[in-house]
Motif scaffolding. Structure first.
Motif, PDB file in Angstrom:
ATOM      1  N   LEU A   1       0.814  -1.216   0.000  1.00 47.03           N
ATOM      2  CA  LEU A   1       0.000   0.000   0.000  1.00 47.03           C
ATOM      3  C   LEU A   1       0.842   1.257   0.000  1.00 47.03           C
ATOM      4  O   LEU A   1       0.351   2.338  -0.377  1.00 47.03           O
ATOM      5  CB  LEU A   1      -0.927  -0.007   1.220  1.00 47.03           C
ATOM      6  N   GLN A   2       2.079   1.149   0.411  1.00 49.36           N
ATOM      7  CA  GLN A   2       2.934   2.331   0.397  1.00 49.36           C
ATOM      8  C   GLN A   2       3.276   2.787  -1.022  1.00 49.36           C
ATOM      9  O   GLN A   2       3.715   3.929  -1.217  1.00 49.36           O
ATOM     10  CB  GLN A   2       4.228   2.043   1.148  1.00 49.36           C
ATOM     11  N   ASP A   3       3.072   1.912  -1.998  1.00 47.22           N
ATOM     12  CA  ASP A   3       3.281   2.272  -3.400  1.00 47.22           C
ATOM     13  C   ASP A   3       1.997   2.738  -4.081  1.00 47.22           C
ATOM     14  O   ASP A   3       2.046   3.173  -5.240  1.00 47.22           O
ATOM     15  CB  ASP A   3       3.860   1.087  -4.174  1.00 47.22           C
ATOM     16  N   VAL A   4       0.861   2.624  -3.419  1.00 46.38           N
ATOM     17  CA  VAL A   4      -0.419   3.050  -3.985  1.00 46.38           C
ATOM     18  C   VAL A   4      -0.588   4.543  -3.729  1.00 46.38           C
ATOM     19  O   VAL A   4      -0.522   5.003  -2.576  1.00 46.38           O
ATOM     20  CB  VAL A   4      -1.586   2.257  -3.367  1.00 46.38           C
ATOM     21  N   HIS A   5      -0.831   5.324  -4.775  1.00 47.64           N
ATOM     22  CA  HIS A   5      -0.969   6.769  -4.645  1.00 47.64           C
ATOM     23  C   HIS A   5      -2.156   7.257  -5.471  1.00 47.64           C
ATOM     24  O   HIS A   5      -2.621   6.573  -6.392  1.00 47.64           O
ATOM     25  CB  HIS A   5       0.315   7.478  -5.090  1.00 47.64           C
ATOM     26  N   PHE A   6      -2.631   8.405  -5.136  1.00 46.85           N
ATOM     27  CA  PHE A   6      -3.741   9.047  -5.847  1.00 46.85           C
ATOM     28  C   PHE A   6      -3.581  10.558  -5.718  1.00 46.85           C
ATOM     29  O   PHE A   6      -2.844  11.062  -4.860  1.00 46.85           O
ATOM     30  CB  PHE A   6      -5.092   8.585  -5.300  1.00 46.85           C
ATOM     31  N   LYS A   7      -4.302  11.278  -6.542  1.00 48.16           N
ATOM     32  CA  LYS A   7      -4.264  12.740  -6.560  1.00 48.16           C
ATOM     33  C   LYS A   7      -5.534  13.303  -5.935  1.00 48.16           C
ATOM     34  O   LYS A   7      -6.633  12.859  -6.252  1.00 48.16           O
ATOM     35  CB  LYS A   7      -4.096  13.277  -7.983  1.00 48.16           C
ATOM     36  N   ALA A   8      -5.370  14.286  -5.089  1.00 47.19           N
ATOM     37  CA  ALA A   8      -6.494  14.956  -4.427  1.00 47.19           C
ATOM     38  C   ALA A   8      -6.345  16.461  -4.596  1.00 47.19           C
ATOM     39  O   ALA A   8      -5.220  16.992  -4.587  1.00 47.19           O
ATOM     40  CB  ALA A   8      -6.544  14.587  -2.949  1.00 47.19           C
ATOM     41  N   PRO A   9      -7.459  17.191  -4.753  1.00 46.75           N
ATOM     42  CA  PRO A   9      -7.369  18.641  -4.962  1.00 46.75           C
ATOM     43  C   PRO A   9      -7.018  19.380  -3.672  1.00 46.75           C
ATOM     44  O   PRO A   9      -7.377  18.962  -2.576  1.00 46.75           O
ATOM     45  CB  PRO A   9      -8.771  19.006  -5.442  1.00 46.75           C
ATOM     46  N   LEU A  10      -6.317  20.503  -3.848  1.00 43.31           N
ATOM     47  CA  LEU A  10      -6.059  21.433  -2.758  1.00 43.31           C
ATOM     48  C   LEU A  10      -7.028  22.605  -2.916  1.00 43.31           C
ATOM     49  O   LEU A  10      -6.967  23.349  -3.895  1.00 43.31           O
ATOM     50  CB  LEU A  10      -4.608  21.931  -2.784  1.00 43.31           C
ATOM     51  N   CYS A  11      -7.914  22.743  -1.983  1.00 45.83           N
ATOM     52  CA  CYS A  11      -8.960  23.752  -2.128  1.00 45.83           C
ATOM     53  C   CYS A  11      -8.428  25.181  -2.003  1.00 45.83           C
ATOM     54  O   CYS A  11      -9.076  26.127  -2.420  1.00 45.83           O
ATOM     55  CB  CYS A  11     -10.044  23.522  -1.071  1.00 45.83           C
ATOM     56  N   GLU A  12      -7.232  25.367  -1.438  1.00 48.93           N
ATOM     57  CA  GLU A  12      -6.683  26.704  -1.298  1.00 48.93           C
ATOM     58  C   GLU A  12      -6.068  27.228  -2.590  1.00 48.93           C
ATOM     59  O   GLU A  12      -5.910  28.428  -2.774  1.00 48.93           O
ATOM     60  CB  GLU A  12      -5.614  26.736  -0.200  1.00 48.93           C
ATOM     61  N   ALA A  13      -5.697  26.355  -3.513  1.00 48.24           N
ATOM     62  CA  ALA A  13      -5.035  26.778  -4.749  1.00 48.24           C
ATOM     63  C   ALA A  13      -5.504  25.894  -5.894  1.00 48.24           C
ATOM     64  O   ALA A  13      -6.126  24.840  -5.701  1.00 48.24           O
ATOM     65  CB  ALA A  13      -3.513  26.699  -4.582  1.00 48.24           C
ATOM     66  N   GLU A  14      -5.165  26.314  -7.086  1.00 52.61           N
ATOM     67  CA  GLU A  14      -5.560  25.587  -8.293  1.00 52.61           C
ATOM     68  C   GLU A  14      -4.529  24.496  -8.604  1.00 52.61           C
ATOM     69  O   GLU A  14      -3.909  24.478  -9.669  1.00 52.61           O
ATOM     70  CB  GLU A  14      -5.686  26.558  -9.465  1.00 52.61           C
ATOM     71  N   ARG A  15      -4.342  23.585  -7.710  1.00 55.10           N
ATOM     72  CA  ARG A  15      -3.394  22.490  -7.926  1.00 55.10           C
ATOM     73  C   ARG A  15      -3.815  21.272  -7.105  1.00 55.10           C
ATOM     74  O   ARG A  15      -4.739  21.347  -6.299  1.00 55.10           O
ATOM     75  CB  ARG A  15      -1.968  22.909  -7.583  1.00 55.10           C
ATOM     76  N   GLU A  16      -3.108  20.145  -7.336  1.00 58.74           N
ATOM     77  CA  GLU A  16      -3.432  18.871  -6.679  1.00 58.74           C
ATOM     78  C   GLU A  16      -2.209  18.364  -5.927  1.00 58.74           C
ATOM     79  O   GLU A  16      -1.071  18.716  -6.249  1.00 58.74           O
ATOM     80  CB  GLU A  16      -3.891  17.828  -7.709  1.00 58.74           C
ATOM     81  N   GLU A  17      -2.470  17.504  -4.973  1.00 62.21           N
ATOM     82  CA  GLU A  17      -1.408  16.864  -4.204  1.00 62.21           C
ATOM     83  C   GLU A  17      -1.442  15.355  -4.439  1.00 62.21           C
ATOM     84  O   GLU A  17      -2.492  14.780  -4.732  1.00 62.21           O
ATOM     85  CB  GLU A  17      -1.560  17.167  -2.714  1.00 62.21           C
ATOM     86  N   ILE A  18      -0.301  14.733  -4.316  1.00 64.22           N
ATOM     87  CA  ILE A  18      -0.177  13.267  -4.478  1.00 64.22           C
ATOM     88  C   ILE A  18      -0.065  12.657  -3.086  1.00 64.22           C
ATOM     89  O   ILE A  18       0.805  13.049  -2.300  1.00 64.22           O
ATOM     90  CB  ILE A  18       1.040  12.905  -5.342  1.00 64.22           C
ATOM     91  N   ILE A  19      -0.917  11.701  -2.814  1.00 71.99           N
ATOM     92  CA  ILE A  19      -0.999  11.085  -1.483  1.00 71.99           C
ATOM     93  C   ILE A  19      -0.732   9.586  -1.634  1.00 71.99           C
ATOM     94  O   ILE A  19      -1.263   8.937  -2.552  1.00 71.99           O
ATOM     95  CB  ILE A  19      -2.370  11.324  -0.840  1.00 71.99           C
ATOM     96  N   PHE A  20       0.062   9.034  -0.727  1.00 69.02           N
ATOM     97  CA  PHE A  20       0.363   7.607  -0.686  1.00 69.02           C
ATOM     98  C   PHE A  20      -0.306   6.986   0.535  1.00 69.02           C
ATOM     99  O   PHE A  20      -0.403   7.615   1.599  1.00 69.02           O
ATOM    100  CB  PHE A  20       1.877   7.372  -0.612  1.00 69.02           C
ATOM    101  N   LEU A  21      -0.729   5.751   0.373  1.00 71.03           N
ATOM    102  CA  LEU A  21      -1.274   5.009   1.506  1.00 71.03           C
ATOM    103  C   LEU A  21      -0.147   4.504   2.401  1.00 71.03           C
ATOM    104  O   LEU A  21       1.025   4.542   2.021  1.00 71.03           O
ATOM    105  CB  LEU A  21      -2.131   3.839   1.006  1.00 71.03           C
ATOM    106  N   ASP A  22      -0.518   4.036   3.555  1.00 72.72           N
ATOM    107  CA  ASP A  22       0.462   3.563   4.544  1.00 72.72           C
ATOM    108  C   ASP A  22       0.419   2.047   4.643  1.00 72.72           C
ATOM    109  O   ASP A  22      -0.655   1.437   4.629  1.00 72.72           O
ATOM    110  CB  ASP A  22       0.168   4.160   5.926  1.00 72.72           C
ATOM    111  N   GLY A  23       1.618   1.432   4.784  1.00 66.46           N
ATOM    112  CA  GLY A  23       1.703   0.005   5.080  1.00 66.46           C
ATOM    113  C   GLY A  23       2.221  -0.831   3.929  1.00 66.46           C
ATOM    114  O   GLY A  23       1.964  -0.549   2.760  1.00 66.46           O
ATOM    115  N   ASP A  24       2.981  -1.862   4.294  1.00 67.80           N
ATOM    116  CA  ASP A  24       3.477  -2.866   3.342  1.00 67.80           C
ATOM    117  C   ASP A  24       3.136  -4.242   3.911  1.00 67.80           C
ATOM    118  O   ASP A  24       3.743  -4.696   4.877  1.00 67.80           O
ATOM    119  CB  ASP A  24       4.988  -2.719   3.141  1.00 67.80           C
ATOM    120  N   PHE A  25       2.177  -4.897   3.301  1.00 68.71           N
ATOM    121  CA  PHE A  25       1.672  -6.186   3.794  1.00 68.71           C
ATOM    122  C   PHE A  25       1.964  -7.315   2.810  1.00 68.71           C
ATOM    123  O   PHE A  25       1.223  -8.299   2.737  1.00 68.71           O
ATOM    124  CB  PHE A  25       0.159  -6.090   4.027  1.00 68.71           C
TER     125      PHE A  25
END
Length: 279
Positions: free
Chosen positions: A51-75
């Motif tokens: 899961l530490q390699d799984v990532h997705f993009k989420a919007p930043l409501c303060e600006a016109e850009r997105e952030e990349i977020i990774f999940l936690d854990g290696d199972f």
């Protein structure tokens, strides 16, 4: 014989339901004040559950850009271990099926086949137990790491009270739950098969041929007790009156012996006459 029939089937079901899993979590982020929003964020994950390699993009409501977020854990370690045990158990059970069906005489020759089968079956029983327990614990951790509430806390926009974040789709866990159940079914199947394999070895046959010392000693004691009881019942009864004591019978024997000796002495003495001897 039960392993020959069911072991390959349950082994396939165990590693197939684990290795072929694919899950999806979908969340929605609505920024307050009609700013930038993303109504569908798909988070896909699957075997081997890194899961530490799984990532997705989420919007930043303060600006016109997105952030990349990774999940936690290696199972991946527990999942791969469970899958490896399932694959090797399937291959061995398939090989055992071929040997039982086509090479039965060679299998029973010199007692080597049953001994090897017994050791391998015991090893696989232990491996199934360890891997199933580890996989059940890991599955619980995967559910916690992919919980929608836990994932939404990773998004920066969802921490603000004016923004609204919800989960529109949650992953289905029925396939992974089934794989854990099949793992423990394999534990029961292989542990129960140890007894059937043990009956084919020379250890079980030797124990049947030569009974233990305790059993033989018990049989001998029962036989002696039976003979003693029969001999006691066969003794004749002299009467119902009072029996003489041991001291009385001993005195009677002494008196009889003394009278018998006296009679012998009287018979051995010569007859004496007062007159002249007759020629």
């Amino acid at each position: 014989m039960c392993m020959v029939i069911f072991a390959p089937i349950f082994a396939i079901c165990a590693f197939a339901t684990c290795g072929g899993y694919y899950g999806r979590l979908q969340v929605k982020v609505d920024c307050g004040g009609r700013r930038q929003s993303n109504l569908s964020i798909n988070i896909d994950f699957g075997y081997p559950f890194r899961l530490q390699d799984v990532h997705f993009k989420a919007p930043l409501c303060e600006a016109e850009r997105e952030e990349i977020i990774f999940l936690d854990g290696d199972f991946s370690s527990a999942a791969q271990f469970f899958l490896t045990v399932g694959v090797f158990a399937f291959l061995y059970s398939l090989l055992a099926t071929i040997v039982y069906v086509f090479y039965q005489n060679n299998y029973l020759k010199n007692n080597r086949g049953p001994l090897v089968d017994f050791v391998v079956t015991a090893v696989f029983s232990f491996m199934w137990l360890v891997s199933s327990c580890c996989w059940a614990k890991t599955l619980s951790d995967i559910k916690t790491a992919t919980n929608p509430t836990q994932v939404l806390l990773l998004i920066s926009a969802c921490r603000a009270q004016e923004n609204k974040c919800t989960a529109t789709q949650e992953p289905l866990w029925s396939q992974l739950n089934t794989s854990a159940v099949f793992g423990f079914v394999n534990v029961v199947l292989w542990v129960g098969n140890i007894w059937f394999v043990f009956k084919e070895t020379g250890w079980y046959k030797t124990g049947q041929r030569y009974p233990t010392r305790s059993a033989s000693g018990k049989r001998a004691s029962e036989m002696r007790q039976r003979l003693y009881s029969e001999s006691s019942f066969e003794q004749p009864e002299e009467g119902f009156g009072p029996q003489p004591s041991r001291q009385d019978s001993f005195n009677q024997q002494i008196n009889r012996q003394v009278s018998f000796n006296q009679s012998q002495v009287s018979l051995s003495l010569p007859h004496a006459y007062l007159g002249k001897p007759v020629i």
